[in-house]
Design a protein around this motif. Structure first.
Motif, PDB file in Angstrom:
ATOM      1  N   PRO A 149       3.555 -20.655  -5.111  1.00 17.42           N
ATOM      2  CA  PRO A 149       3.294 -20.925  -3.695  1.00 17.42           C
ATOM      3  C   PRO A 149       2.158 -20.029  -3.184  1.00 17.42           C
ATOM      4  O   PRO A 149       1.943 -18.932  -3.706  1.00 17.42           O
ATOM      5  CB  PRO A 149       4.605 -20.566  -2.999  1.00 17.42           C
ATOM      6  CG  PRO A 149       5.583 -20.199  -4.046  1.00 17.42           C
ATOM      7  CD  PRO A 149       4.880 -20.102  -5.341  1.00 17.42           C
ATOM      8  N   ILE A 150       1.451 -20.518  -2.166  1.00 18.06           N
ATOM      9  CA  ILE A 150       0.364 -19.748  -1.574  1.00 18.06           C
ATOM     10  C   ILE A 150       0.406 -19.903  -0.056  1.00 18.06           C
ATOM     11  O   ILE A 150       1.028 -20.824   0.470  1.00 18.06           O
ATOM     12  CB  ILE A 150      -1.024 -20.220  -2.082  1.00 18.06           C
ATOM     13  CG1 ILE A 150      -1.232 -21.713  -1.782  1.00 18.06           C
ATOM     14  CG2 ILE A 150      -1.216 -19.905  -3.549  1.00 18.06           C
ATOM     15  CD1 ILE A 150      -2.636 -22.213  -2.023  1.00 18.06           C
ATOM     16  N   SER A 151      -0.283 -19.003   0.612  1.00 22.21           N
ATOM     17  CA  SER A 151      -0.524 -19.124   2.050  1.00 22.21           C
ATOM     18  C   SER A 151      -2.028 -19.204   2.240  1.00 22.21           C
ATOM     19  O   SER A 151      -2.778 -18.411   1.660  1.00 22.21           O
ATOM     20  CB  SER A 151       0.023 -17.908   2.802  1.00 22.21           C
ATOM     21  OG  SER A 151       1.427 -17.876   2.741  1.00 22.21           O
TER      22      SER A 151
ATOM     23  N   GLY B  29       0.596 -30.040   0.237  1.00 20.13           N
ATOM     24  CA  GLY B  29      -0.607 -29.963   1.055  1.00 20.13           C
ATOM     25  C   GLY B  29      -0.242 -30.074   2.516  1.00 20.13           C
ATOM     26  O   GLY B  29       0.931 -30.159   2.888  1.00 20.13           O
ATOM     27  N   THR B  30      -1.248 -30.072   3.348  1.00 19.12           N
ATOM     28  CA  THR B  30      -1.044 -30.215   4.781  1.00 19.12           C
ATOM     29  C   THR B  30      -2.157 -31.074   5.356  1.00 19.12           C
ATOM     30  O   THR B  30      -3.259 -31.124   4.802  1.00 19.12           O
ATOM     31  CB  THR B  30      -0.998 -28.831   5.477  1.00 19.12           C
ATOM     32  OG1 THR B  30      -0.621 -29.004   6.827  1.00 19.12           O
ATOM     33  CG2 THR B  30      -2.329 -28.124   5.401  1.00 19.12           C
ATOM     34  N   THR B  31      -1.861 -31.785   6.417  1.00 20.60           N
ATOM     35  CA  THR B  31      -2.846 -32.600   7.120  1.00 20.60           C
ATOM     36  C   THR B  31      -3.025 -32.021   8.510  1.00 20.60           C
ATOM     37  O   THR B  31      -2.049 -31.731   9.191  1.00 20.60           O
ATOM     38  CB  THR B  31      -2.372 -34.060   7.227  1.00 20.60           C
ATOM     39  OG1 THR B  31      -2.185 -34.576   5.900  1.00 20.60           O
ATOM     40  CG2 THR B  31      -3.382 -34.914   7.970  1.00 20.60           C
ATOM     41  N   ILE B  32      -4.270 -31.866   8.896  1.00 22.53           N
ATOM     42  CA  ILE B  32      -4.563 -31.316  10.223  1.00 22.53           C
ATOM     43  C   ILE B  32      -5.289 -32.386  11.028  1.00 22.53           C
ATOM     44  O   ILE B  32      -6.373 -32.831  10.640  1.00 22.53           O
ATOM     45  CB  ILE B  32      -5.438 -30.056  10.117  1.00 22.53           C
ATOM     46  CG1 ILE B  32      -4.734 -29.007   9.257  1.00 22.53           C
ATOM     47  CG2 ILE B  32      -5.763 -29.521  11.509  1.00 22.53           C
ATOM     48  CD1 ILE B  32      -5.627 -27.872   8.828  1.00 22.53           C
TER      49      ILE B  32
ATOM     50  N   HIS C 131      -1.077 -21.764   6.810  1.00 25.63           N
ATOM     51  CA  HIS C 131      -0.199 -22.801   6.248  1.00 25.63           C
ATOM     52  C   HIS C 131       0.371 -22.286   4.929  1.00 25.63           C
ATOM     53  O   HIS C 131      -0.369 -21.780   4.086  1.00 25.63           O
ATOM     54  CB  HIS C 131      -0.974 -24.097   5.980  1.00 25.63           C
ATOM     55  CG  HIS C 131      -1.526 -24.729   7.211  1.00 25.63           C
ATOM     56  ND1 HIS C 131      -0.796 -25.606   7.983  1.00 25.63           N
ATOM     57  CD2 HIS C 131      -2.732 -24.611   7.816  1.00 25.63           C
ATOM     58  CE1 HIS C 131      -1.529 -26.008   8.998  1.00 25.63           C
ATOM     59  NE2 HIS C 131      -2.707 -25.411   8.923  1.00 25.63           N
ATOM     60  N   ASP C 132       1.678 -22.432   4.741  1.00 25.39           N
ATOM     61  CA  ASP C 132       2.330 -22.073   3.482  1.00 25.39           C
ATOM     62  C   ASP C 132       2.481 -23.335   2.643  1.00 25.39           C
ATOM     63  O   ASP C 132       3.012 -24.346   3.125  1.00 25.39           O
ATOM     64  CB  ASP C 132       3.707 -21.461   3.752  1.00 25.39           C
ATOM     65  CG  ASP C 132       3.602 -20.147   4.505  1.00 25.39           C
ATOM     66  OD1 ASP C 132       2.686 -19.360   4.191  1.00 25.39           O
ATOM     67  OD2 ASP C 132       4.428 -19.911   5.405  1.00 25.39           O
TER      68      ASP C 132
END
Length: 110
Positions: A7-9, A38-41, A26-27
């Motif tokens: 895991p990463i931040s 992943g993340t969506t912004i 975001h973690d």
């Protein structure tokens, strides 16, 4: 997107016309087989056709990258009917890679 096993931040910062509008950590979970986190912004202010500066860094300081939408102008002469573009950052073991995509309309929700 995190292609690492651990895991990463990540810290994501977006500037629009020199003003910082987004600065969030975001973690992301580590990769499991072929499954990556992943993340969506998507923000209301993102639909303006102007220059943005997007910075992504690991919070431990190991890697960072910055992308300016002005860079996209050097790759694409004619965006055609596309109104927005998408920017993808992938955290890999030794780098943060960037990919650019185009969309006919600007999404308003993730």
């Amino acid at each position: 997107m995190n292609r690492r096993q651990n895991p990463i931040s990540i810290q994501v910062t977006v500037e629009k016309r020199g003003e910082e509008l987004y600065d969030v950590t975001h973690d992301l979970e580590g990769r499991t087989g072929n499954i990556v986190d992943g993340t969506t912004i998507i923000e209301e202010w993102m639909g303006d056709q102007t220059r943005y500066l997007v910075s992504v860094s690991l919070t431990n300081g190991e890697l960072e990258t910055t992308y300016s939408t002005a860079d996209a102008e050097s790759f694409v002469d004619d965006w055609g009917a596309n109104q927005c573009f998408s920017l993808f950052f992938t955290v890999e073991p030794g780098q943060i890679s960037t990919a650019l995509g185009a969309m006919e309309s600007c999404p308003t929700t993730p």
